[in-house]
Design a protein around this motif. Structure first.
Motif, PDB file in Angstrom:
ATOM      1  N   VAL A   2       0.832  -1.205   0.000  1.00 44.33           N
ATOM      2  CA  VAL A   2       0.000   0.000   0.000  1.00 44.33           C
ATOM      3  C   VAL A   2       0.867   1.257   0.000  1.00 44.33           C
ATOM      4  O   VAL A   2       0.546   2.253  -0.663  1.00 44.33           O
ATOM      5  N   SER A   3       1.993   1.215   0.709  1.00 45.99           N
ATOM      6  CA  SER A   3       2.892   2.367   0.755  1.00 45.99           C
ATOM      7  C   SER A   3       3.451   2.682  -0.624  1.00 45.99           C
ATOM      8  O   SER A   3       3.485   3.840  -1.048  1.00 45.99           O
ATOM      9  N   LEU A   4       3.900   1.648  -1.345  1.00 47.10           N
ATOM     10  CA  LEU A   4       4.450   1.868  -2.685  1.00 47.10           C
ATOM     11  C   LEU A   4       3.367   2.294  -3.663  1.00 47.10           C
ATOM     12  O   LEU A   4       3.615   3.070  -4.583  1.00 47.10           O
ATOM     13  N   LEU A   5       2.158   1.781  -3.457  1.00 54.96           N
ATOM     14  CA  LEU A   5       1.062   2.106  -4.361  1.00 54.96           C
ATOM     15  C   LEU A   5       0.556   3.529  -4.154  1.00 54.96           C
ATOM     16  O   LEU A   5       0.226   4.222  -5.122  1.00 54.96           O
ATOM     17  N   ILE A   6       0.489   3.971  -2.901  1.00 55.05           N
ATOM     18  CA  ILE A   6      -0.131   5.252  -2.582  1.00 55.05           C
ATOM     19  C   ILE A   6       0.893   6.326  -2.233  1.00 55.05           C
ATOM     20  O   ILE A   6       0.917   7.407  -2.838  1.00 55.05           O
ATOM     21  N   THR A   7       1.759   6.059  -1.248  1.00 51.99           N
ATOM     22  CA  THR A   7       2.641   7.101  -0.720  1.00 51.99           C
ATOM     23  C   THR A   7       3.598   7.637  -1.769  1.00 51.99           C
ATOM     24  O   THR A   7       3.750   8.859  -1.928  1.00 51.99           O
ATOM     25  N   SER A   8       4.268   6.738  -2.500  1.00 57.20           N
ATOM     26  CA  SER A   8       5.225   7.184  -3.522  1.00 57.20           C
ATOM     27  C   SER A   8       4.523   7.939  -4.649  1.00 57.20           C
ATOM     28  O   SER A   8       5.024   8.953  -5.138  1.00 57.20           O
ATOM     29  N   SER A   9       3.344   7.437  -5.065  1.00 58.49           N
ATOM     30  CA  SER A   9       2.602   8.107  -6.138  1.00 58.49           C
ATOM     31  C   SER A   9       2.062   9.457  -5.680  1.00 58.49           C
ATOM     32  O   SER A   9       2.029  10.420  -6.459  1.00 58.49           O
ATOM     33  N   ALA A  10       1.638   9.550  -4.410  1.00 60.68           N
ATOM     34  CA  ALA A  10       1.152  10.830  -3.887  1.00 60.68           C
ATOM     35  C   ALA A  10       2.282  11.853  -3.819  1.00 60.68           C
ATOM     36  O   ALA A  10       2.089  13.038  -4.132  1.00 60.68           O
ATOM     37  N   ALA A  11       3.482  11.400  -3.420  1.00 60.47           N
ATOM     38  CA  ALA A  11       4.633  12.305  -3.394  1.00 60.47           C
ATOM     39  C   ALA A  11       4.964  12.786  -4.806  1.00 60.47           C
ATOM     40  O   ALA A  11       5.258  13.969  -5.018  1.00 60.47           O
ATOM     41  N   ALA A  12       4.906  11.870  -5.769  1.00 60.69           N
ATOM     42  CA  ALA A  12       5.175  12.240  -7.160  1.00 60.69           C
ATOM     43  C   ALA A  12       4.124  13.202  -7.691  1.00 60.69           C
ATOM     44  O   ALA A  12       4.436  14.105  -8.477  1.00 60.69           O
ATOM     45  N   ARG A  13       2.887  13.028  -7.248  1.00 61.21           N
ATOM     46  CA  ARG A  13       1.797  13.914  -7.688  1.00 61.21           C
ATOM     47  C   ARG A  13       2.055  15.353  -7.245  1.00 61.21           C
ATOM     48  O   ARG A  13       1.673  16.300  -7.938  1.00 61.21           O
ATOM     49  N   LEU A  14       2.697  15.524  -6.092  1.00 59.88           N
ATOM     50  CA  LEU A  14       2.993  16.860  -5.592  1.00 59.88           C
ATOM     51  C   LEU A  14       4.056  17.570  -6.421  1.00 59.88           C
ATOM     52  O   LEU A  14       4.098  18.796  -6.473  1.00 59.88           O
ATOM     53  N   LEU A  15       4.918  16.793  -7.078  1.00 64.75           N
ATOM     54  CA  LEU A  15       6.076  17.368  -7.752  1.00 64.75           C
ATOM     55  C   LEU A  15       5.994  17.318  -9.274  1.00 64.75           C
ATOM     56  O   LEU A  15       6.652  18.121  -9.942  1.00 64.75           O
ATOM     57  N   ALA A  16       5.225  16.385  -9.824  1.00 60.56           N
ATOM     58  CA  ALA A  16       5.173  16.198 -11.277  1.00 60.56           C
ATOM     59  C   ALA A  16       3.963  16.907 -11.870  1.00 60.56           C
ATOM     60  O   ALA A  16       2.937  17.081 -11.202  1.00 60.56           O
TER      61      ALA A  16
END
Length: 269
Positions: free
Chosen positions: A201-215
């Motif tokens: 769940v962390s790789l699915l959500i947390t990493s993608s959410a962090a990328a959403r903030l920057l990309a």
């Protein structure tokens, strides 16, 4: 340099590094869609909704992964059917199907006279226990999921953000939504088996959410999510090796720290 090279003498550590990198790329492919469409709840829900498939396979002596995949597909189709026809929002459909499937799994499990480590290992996962066969399987699923999402990317974008227009031009919106849900389910099942529920769940959500903030685009978001997930995974594995902590939980904490850093950088813009 010894801090970096010493753990690499162990084959299990090398396989764990490869697994984290592959799973990060795989989760980034669907995680971007999960975050963009507000389906963050689905990762945790899917990882629990596959329980009846796992228990059914366990009780009949079948393959646990195959049982989980069947349950994931049925869960995805159930969510799509209830969300598409029942007039409910998709998060409500996810909650209804998730609770129902999980309860079914608990009832089935209560009929089992024994409980083996095979079942618990599937549910908990262990990055340090990944085999070469697991890595090849993850690579194959990554290629298939990437190819399918690339083939329908434009149609899926339109169906996600303007379903009325998509229907007007003849796109099969319901089929596209079901396809995305099925792919998410397949990814969750594979990653849960390799690295456990929490890290999945962390790789699915947390990493993608962090990328959403920057990309600023979908492709950049996927690439950045894969990069952040890999960096967090590698860092977490090294920390767990030297601090002697649980590898999955350590990686999750590192990913959470990366997200908080991304949030801080976004606010400074």
């Amino acid at each position: 340099m010894h801090l970096l090279t010493d753990p690499l003498q162990f084959d299990f550590f090398l396989r764990a590094l490869a697994a984290v990198a592959l799973v990060s790329m795989l989760c980034a492919l669907v995680g971007a869609w999960v975050v963009l469409r507000g389906l963050s709840y689905i990762g945790d829900a899917m990882s629990h909704a596959v329980l009846p498939g796992i228990v059914g396979a366990f009780l009949t002596g079948g393959n646990l992964l195959l049982g989980a995949l069947v349950a994931a597909v049925l869960t995805a189709l159930g969510i799509g059917a209830i969300g598409g026809r029942g007039g409910l929002k998709q998060d409500s459909a996810i909650g209804i199907v998730f609770v129902g499937m999980f309860a079914l799994g608990v009832v089935m499990l209560s009929r089992a006279s024994t409980f083996t480590t095979d079942l618990s290992n599937f549910l908990i996962g262990n990055p340090l226990g990944v085999t070469v066969g697991d890595l090849w399987g993850a690579l194959g699923v990554t290629v298939v999921v990437g190819a399918l999402l690339t083939a329908v990317q434009k149609e899926l974008l339109l169906a996600s953000f303007d379903p009325t227009e998509a229907r007007a031009i003849g796109l099969p919106v319901r089929w596209l939504n079901n396809l995305l849900l099925i792919l998410i389910g397949l990814v969750v099942v594979l990653t849960v088996q390799l690295v456990g529920t929490t890290l999945s769940v962390s790789l699915l959500i947390t990493s993608s959410a962090a990328a959403r903030l920057l990309a600023r685009s979908l492709k950049k978001m996927m690439g950045l999510a894969a990069l952040l997930g890999t960096v967090g995974g590698v860092t977490g594995l090294y920390l767990s090796y030297y601090v002697n902590t649980a590898p999955g939980a350590t990686i999750v904490l590192v990913n959470t720290a990366i997200f908080l850093l991304a949030l801080l950088l976004r606010r400074r813009e």
